[in-house]
Motif scaffolding. Sequence first.
Motif, PDB file in Angstrom:
ATOM      1  N   THR A   1      42.308  46.867  28.901  1.00 39.61           N
ATOM      2  CA  THR A   1      41.783  45.665  29.530  1.00 39.61           C
ATOM      3  C   THR A   1      42.810  44.332  29.347  1.00 39.61           C
ATOM      4  O   THR A   1      42.759  43.657  30.427  1.00 39.61           O
ATOM      5  CB  THR A   1      40.567  45.338  28.980  1.00 39.61           C
TER       6      THR A   1
ATOM      7  N   LEU B   1      46.003  44.625  31.702  1.00 40.06           N
ATOM      8  CA  LEU B   1      45.636  44.688  33.127  1.00 40.06           C
ATOM      9  C   LEU B   1      45.519  43.317  33.545  1.00 40.06           C
ATOM     10  O   LEU B   1      46.083  42.792  34.478  1.00 40.06           O
ATOM     11  CB  LEU B   1      44.435  45.542  33.529  1.00 40.06           C
TER      12      LEU B   1
ATOM     13  N   THR C   1      48.615  41.054  35.698  1.00 43.89           N
ATOM     14  CA  THR C   1      48.478  41.114  37.196  1.00 43.89           C
ATOM     15  C   THR C   1      49.145  39.886  37.952  1.00 43.89           C
ATOM     16  O   THR C   1      49.153  38.863  37.591  1.00 43.89           O
ATOM     17  CB  THR C   1      46.914  41.273  37.637  1.00 43.89           C
TER      18      THR C   1
ATOM     19  N   GLY D   1      37.934  53.430  35.576  1.00 43.06           N
ATOM     20  CA  GLY D   1      39.015  53.372  34.815  1.00 43.06           C
ATOM     21  C   GLY D   1      39.988  54.631  35.150  1.00 43.06           C
ATOM     22  O   GLY D   1      40.730  54.678  35.851  1.00 43.06           O
TER      23      GLY D   1
ATOM     24  N   LEU E   1      41.177  54.255  38.628  1.00 46.29           N
ATOM     25  CA  LEU E   1      42.544  53.468  38.585  1.00 46.29           C
ATOM     26  C   LEU E   1      43.571  54.682  39.164  1.00 46.29           C
ATOM     27  O   LEU E   1      44.455  54.538  39.745  1.00 46.29           O
ATOM     28  CB  LEU E   1      43.030  53.001  37.259  1.00 46.29           C
TER      29      LEU E   1
ATOM     30  N   ARG F   1      45.749  54.509  42.465  1.00 49.75           N
ATOM     31  CA  ARG F   1      47.190  54.299  42.481  1.00 49.75           C
ATOM     32  C   ARG F   1      48.078  55.451  43.348  1.00 49.75           C
ATOM     33  O   ARG F   1      48.780  55.275  44.202  1.00 49.75           O
ATOM     34  CB  ARG F   1      47.891  54.207  41.090  1.00 49.75           C
TER      35      ARG F   1
ATOM     36  N   LEU G   1      46.460  49.696  43.236  1.00 44.59           N
ATOM     37  CA  LEU G   1      46.103  49.744  41.625  1.00 44.59           C
ATOM     38  C   LEU G   1      45.844  48.114  41.192  1.00 44.59           C
ATOM     39  O   LEU G   1      44.961  48.061  40.437  1.00 44.59           O
ATOM     40  CB  LEU G   1      47.309  50.349  41.006  1.00 44.59           C
TER      41      LEU G   1
ATOM     42  N   SER H   1      42.484  47.220  39.735  1.00 45.16           N
ATOM     43  CA  SER H   1      42.632  46.975  38.362  1.00 45.16           C
ATOM     44  C   SER H   1      41.782  45.745  37.910  1.00 45.16           C
ATOM     45  O   SER H   1      40.937  45.718  36.873  1.00 45.16           O
ATOM     46  CB  SER H   1      43.858  46.654  37.734  1.00 45.16           C
ATOM     47  N   GLN H   2      41.407  45.009  38.832  1.00 46.67           N
ATOM     48  CA  GLN H   2      40.518  43.669  38.917  1.00 46.67           C
ATOM     49  C   GLN H   2      39.092  44.174  38.886  1.00 46.67           C
ATOM     50  O   GLN H   2      38.282  43.637  37.988  1.00 46.67           O
ATOM     51  CB  GLN H   2      40.822  42.678  39.956  1.00 46.67           C
TER      52      GLN H   2
ATOM     53  N   TYR I   1      38.097  47.123  37.951  1.00 50.31           N
ATOM     54  CA  TYR I   1      38.062  47.899  36.720  1.00 50.31           C
ATOM     55  C   TYR I   1      37.672  46.934  35.652  1.00 50.31           C
ATOM     56  O   TYR I   1      37.014  47.100  34.577  1.00 50.31           O
ATOM     57  CB  TYR I   1      39.264  48.857  36.256  1.00 50.31           C
TER      58      TYR I   1
ATOM     59  N   GLU J   1      36.626  52.181  44.251  1.00 46.04           N
ATOM     60  CA  GLU J   1      36.224  51.789  43.071  1.00 46.04           C
ATOM     61  C   GLU J   1      34.626  52.186  42.639  1.00 46.04           C
ATOM     62  O   GLU J   1      34.012  52.770  41.985  1.00 46.04           O
ATOM     63  CB  GLU J   1      36.709  50.602  42.605  1.00 46.04           C
TER      64      GLU J   1
END
Length: 303
Positions: free
Chosen positions: A49, A52, A56, A108, A112, A116, A124, A128-129, A131, A256
Amino acid sequence: MTALAGLFANNLLPILAVAAIGFLLQRFQPIDTRTLSRLVLYVCVPALTFDLIADTQIALADIARMVAFAATVTSLMAIASFLLGKALRLDALSLSGLVLASAFMNSGNYGLSLSRLALGEQGLAWASQFYVTSSALINSLGIYVARAGREGAGQALAGVLRVPSIYAISLALLVRVQGWSLPLPVARPIEILAAAAIPLMLLQLGMQLAHLTRPKRWAPVASAVGLRLLASPALACALTPGFGLTGIARQAGILEAAMPTALLSSVIATEFDVDVSLVGGAILFSTLLSPFTLTPLLSLLTC
């Protein structure tokens, strides 16, 4: 090979293959999954966490839009599952289990990885945001829900404050806003632990599936699976225009939101003795059925 079969083989099959290794390992060389759960929850997830958020390249204003979108989807799903649980007359522990199984997605290790493979590095970054937001919510609201099923509201809220991911998020935002660079002796251990998070969680997913048995009650499990695989992506599709998400950001956000039940829901349910059978059943069947919903969704999003 059809287009759908190619999407499945190139994007979903590698993820399921790693989970299958964990499943086989647990069948033939059993490992204490509770200890592994605590390692993931208290060490690897906070590191991932932090990493990421801090690294970013997406602008803070764009991050805010994705964060708001993810929080809205998750919150509305939590409300919907809570109301459905009340309609099904579930007891407190089962109601908490239904919310954990329906509101929180596997954004996650599954999300993710799939983002990707299907959407590239930019996908990704956006995923990630989502996630990070999902991680913050499951490590706060999710743990509150789990503890509230057995404890009073005050005790549940106090338990949230003992979860390391909450502080990892705060520290990462501070590092990002201030533009600080961590010294290598600090940054590299975080990177190593973050890199271990996704493979460990995928292996843990397979290990957890190896322990799961038939649910005691099918109605709550079927409800959770339907909410997670069908209602959540439909809700996400409806909400993306309102948050100004287009292109890869829209694709990543919807993908997601369409993920099966979060593995961390099982970790939390086990840790706080919520209805593990319900949560585990939702993880099992939403994960097994997810290729049948994610493959056509990928086709629609990337055509």
